[in-house]
Design an enzyme around this catalytic site. Structure first.
Site, short mmCIF file in Angstrom:
data_model
loop_
_atom_site.label_atom_id
_atom_site.label_comp_id
_atom_site.label_asym_id
_atom_site.label_seq_id
_atom_site.Cartn_x
_atom_site.Cartn_y
_atom_site.Cartn_z
N ARG A 150 0.80 -1.23 0.00
CA ARG A 150 0.00 0.00 0.00
C ARG A 150 0.84 1.28 0.00
NH1 ARG A 150 -4.80 -0.65 3.94
NH2 ARG A 150 -3.18 -0.07 5.38
N LYS A 181 2.40 -19.21 6.59
CA LYS A 181 1.75 -19.55 7.84
C LYS A 181 1.55 -18.28 8.65
CE LYS A 181 4.05 -21.22 11.81
NZ LYS A 181 4.78 -20.13 12.42
N HIS A 213 8.46 -23.27 6.45
CA HIS A 213 9.87 -23.10 6.07
C HIS A 213 10.76 -24.20 6.62
CE1 HIS A 213 10.41 -21.13 10.01
NE2 HIS A 213 11.71 -21.30 9.84
N HIS A 258 5.55 -26.88 12.28
CA HIS A 258 6.95 -27.31 12.11
C HIS A 258 7.22 -28.67 12.74
CE1 HIS A 258 7.40 -23.36 10.60
NE2 HIS A 258 7.66 -22.73 11.73
N LYS A 274 10.29 -21.18 23.70
CA LYS A 274 11.12 -19.98 23.55
C LYS A 274 11.85 -19.70 24.87
CE LYS A 274 8.57 -17.92 19.81
NZ LYS A 274 9.43 -18.34 18.70
C1 BG6 Z 1 8.37 -19.40 12.85
C2 BG6 Z 1 7.69 -19.09 14.15
O1 BG6 Z 1 7.50 -20.08 11.99
O2 BG6 Z 1 9.51 -20.21 13.11
C3 BG6 Z 1 8.63 -18.39 15.10
O3 BG6 Z 1 6.55 -18.26 13.90
C4 BG6 Z 1 9.90 -19.18 15.27
O4 BG6 Z 1 8.01 -18.14 16.35
C5 BG6 Z 1 10.48 -19.57 13.93
O5 BG6 Z 1 10.82 -18.39 16.01
C6 BG6 Z 1 11.65 -20.54 14.10
O6 BG6 Z 1 12.28 -20.73 12.87
P1 BG6 Z 1 13.83 -21.10 12.79
O7 BG6 Z 1 14.07 -21.28 11.33
O8 BG6 Z 1 14.59 -19.97 13.40
O9 BG6 Z 1 14.01 -22.36 13.58
#
Ligand code: BG6
Length: 484
Positions: free
Chosen positions: A51, A148, A178, A240, A331
């Protein structure tokens, strides 16, 4: 070393949300690295769409800053950056209105791959998909990439799938997780199905249990608004860790092709038993030293959202009946590490006597950092004094084993975007997979809500709440240490 990078076909990649955080941190620097590696062919265009009022030169400046902040690769230099920036354009576009769509359409080239990356909130997926057709940008071969969180629960995921399906065929929809783009996650399939050694032992007859750990040191600072509505279950476990579980537990697909692989993953999710609530532990980090606690990070002194979750689950099928899978993620833990450990059963009989202790083979696959594998093997403790036994790791760091000449592995996003351009959906989640994952997760979350469950506290920088340790202790088992 001769580069094995195979250029893709020329493409136009439109990034909706092109000025957002994900675009700046991951997508644009990743594309630059692919450009440097020679994978982005001449005639390709990257078009930021958002935007904000901006022109090409303003956007190029933003892209250059993003690359400076979030990284080019070893082969990238400033000359290359200038050439890359020439491929970058910007069109001010209103996802919910009419503005900019005609300009965007005239920017698109004929006869090249078209991909539209929806790096925006899910509420914009429908409006964008509809406008891509209404303004004539979508071709039968166009791809859309969605990020996501894909929904918040089963109902919202179904609604999103239905909305996208009104405009695009499933073969055109690329749902990103990812984790599937990570080098070692793909290696999981090669280790399992490219070696004879492991697969015959890969079942409940020989495997005592499997542990999956994804531990992070970061907190939720900066993303509190999103995270506090999600929690570790929706943010990490539903996607994940679920994907890791699928890859470690699935049957061998007949071939490495999108539907063959995704069919097998889906069967795993559907075979997951409901989890007994005694077998789940939710946690929330508290202040430790200078590190703020979760509730401060999200600015809500009463938040009951979990920043940690651990659970024991079972897969009801012939291969895995009776073998528990323990999964945990959180975390602000002690170290950043992701690991899958396959813990084998004790030898059926010890010829060395009952006091030789418990010795188990453990195959641990380290996903990040220091990607590699270790296999704990029992040997005789050297020296006199009879047959004393000890476990030693056969330790393979991929970086060391492959040597300095190995090409830098693309980051997960780079690899996945190139797969979109190639039209390869193997590493993307199919709609039914996402729905099955929510169907399994929803009752667990609803159960917490119904019980008014309060997460257990754990100190920032620790290994998580005590109850998570107990989850395994009760079964006579132990989590592996969380270490970098
Ligand atoms: C993301 C989450 O999909 O993956 C995050 O939303 C998380 O909260 C992240 O920190 C972790 O990804 P990676 O590649 O750093 O292990």
């Amino acid at each position: 070393m001769v580069s094995r990078v195979i250029p893709v076909d020329p493409f136009d990649l439109v990034i909706f949300g092109g000025t957002g955080d994900l675009a700046r941190r991951k997508i644009l620097p990743g594309l630059f690295r692919r450009f440097c590696a020679g994978q982005m062919p001449e005639g390709s265009q990257i078009i930021g769409a958002a935007r904000s009022d901006m022109d090409d030169s303003g956007y190029r400046k933003m892209v250059a800053d993003a690359v400076a902040e979030f990284g080019g690769g070893a082969d990238c230099d400033n000359g290359t950056l200038d050439a890359f920036l020439q491929t970058v354009h910007y069109v001010t576009t209103d996802a919910m209105g009419e503005g900019g769509w005609a300009d965007l359409n005239s920017r698109m080239q004929k006869d090249c791959v078209r991909a539209f990356y929806f790096s925006v909130g899910p509420s914009l997926f429908g409006p964008l998909a509809e406008r891509l057709h209404r303004f004539g940008l979508a071709t039968p071969d166009s791809r859309i990439v969605v990020e996501k969180p894909f929904g918040h629960d089963l109902e919202s995921a179904k609604a999103l799938n239905a909305t996208l399906a009104q405009h695009f065929d499933e073969t055109q929809i690329y749902r990103i997780d990812h984790y599937l783009g990570k080098e070692t996650v793909q290696n999981l399939m090669v280790v399992r199905f490219g070696n004879m050694l492991f697969e015959p032992l890969w079942n409940s007859q020989y495997v005592d249990h499997i542990q999956i750990t994804v531990a992070e040191t970061v907190g939720v600072g900066g993303r509190g608004g999103y995270y506090d509505k999600s929690g570790a279950m929706r943010d990490m476990m539903q996607n994940h860790l679920m994907q890791l579980l699928c890859l470690i537990a699935m049957e061998p697909p007949a071939k490495f092709d999108p539907d063959a692989v995704r069919d097998e993953k889906l069967k795993v999710i559907r075979a997951l038993e409901p989890v007994d609530w005694h077998h789940i532990v939710r946690g929330q980090y508290t202040t430790s030293g200078d590190v703020a606690g979760y509730r401060e990070d999200v600015d809500d002194a009463k938040s009951r959202t979990e920043s940690f979750v651990a659970m024991k689950c079972h897969i009801s099928n012939w291969r895995w009946a009776g073998t528990p899978f323990y999964m945990r993620t959180g975390k602000r833990l002690k170290a950043r590490t992701s690991e899958i450990a396959v813990v084998f059963k004790d030898a059926p009989h010890s010829i060395f006597g009952a006091d030789s202790g418990r010795h188990r083979n453990v195959l641990a696959i380290r996903l990040q950092p220091n990607e590699g594998m270790t296999l704990d093997v029992t040997i005789k403790e050297p020296g006199p004094g009879g047959m004393r036994m000890m476990d030693v790791p056969l330790d393979m760091s991929f970086a060391e084993a492959l040597g300095p000449d190995v090409e830098e592995a693309p980051d997960a996003y780079e690899r996945l975007i190139m797969d979109v351009i190639r039209g390869n959906q193997t590493l993307f989640m199919r709609g039914d997979e996402v729905e099955a994952a929510w169907a399994w997760t929803d009752p667990l979350i609803e159960g917490w809500q119904a019980r008014n469950d309060v997460p257990k506290e754990y100190d920032a920088g620790s290994v998580g709440p005590e109850d998570a340790l107990m989850l395994m202790h009760r079964d006579g088992r132990k989590w592996r240490d969380i270490k970098a």
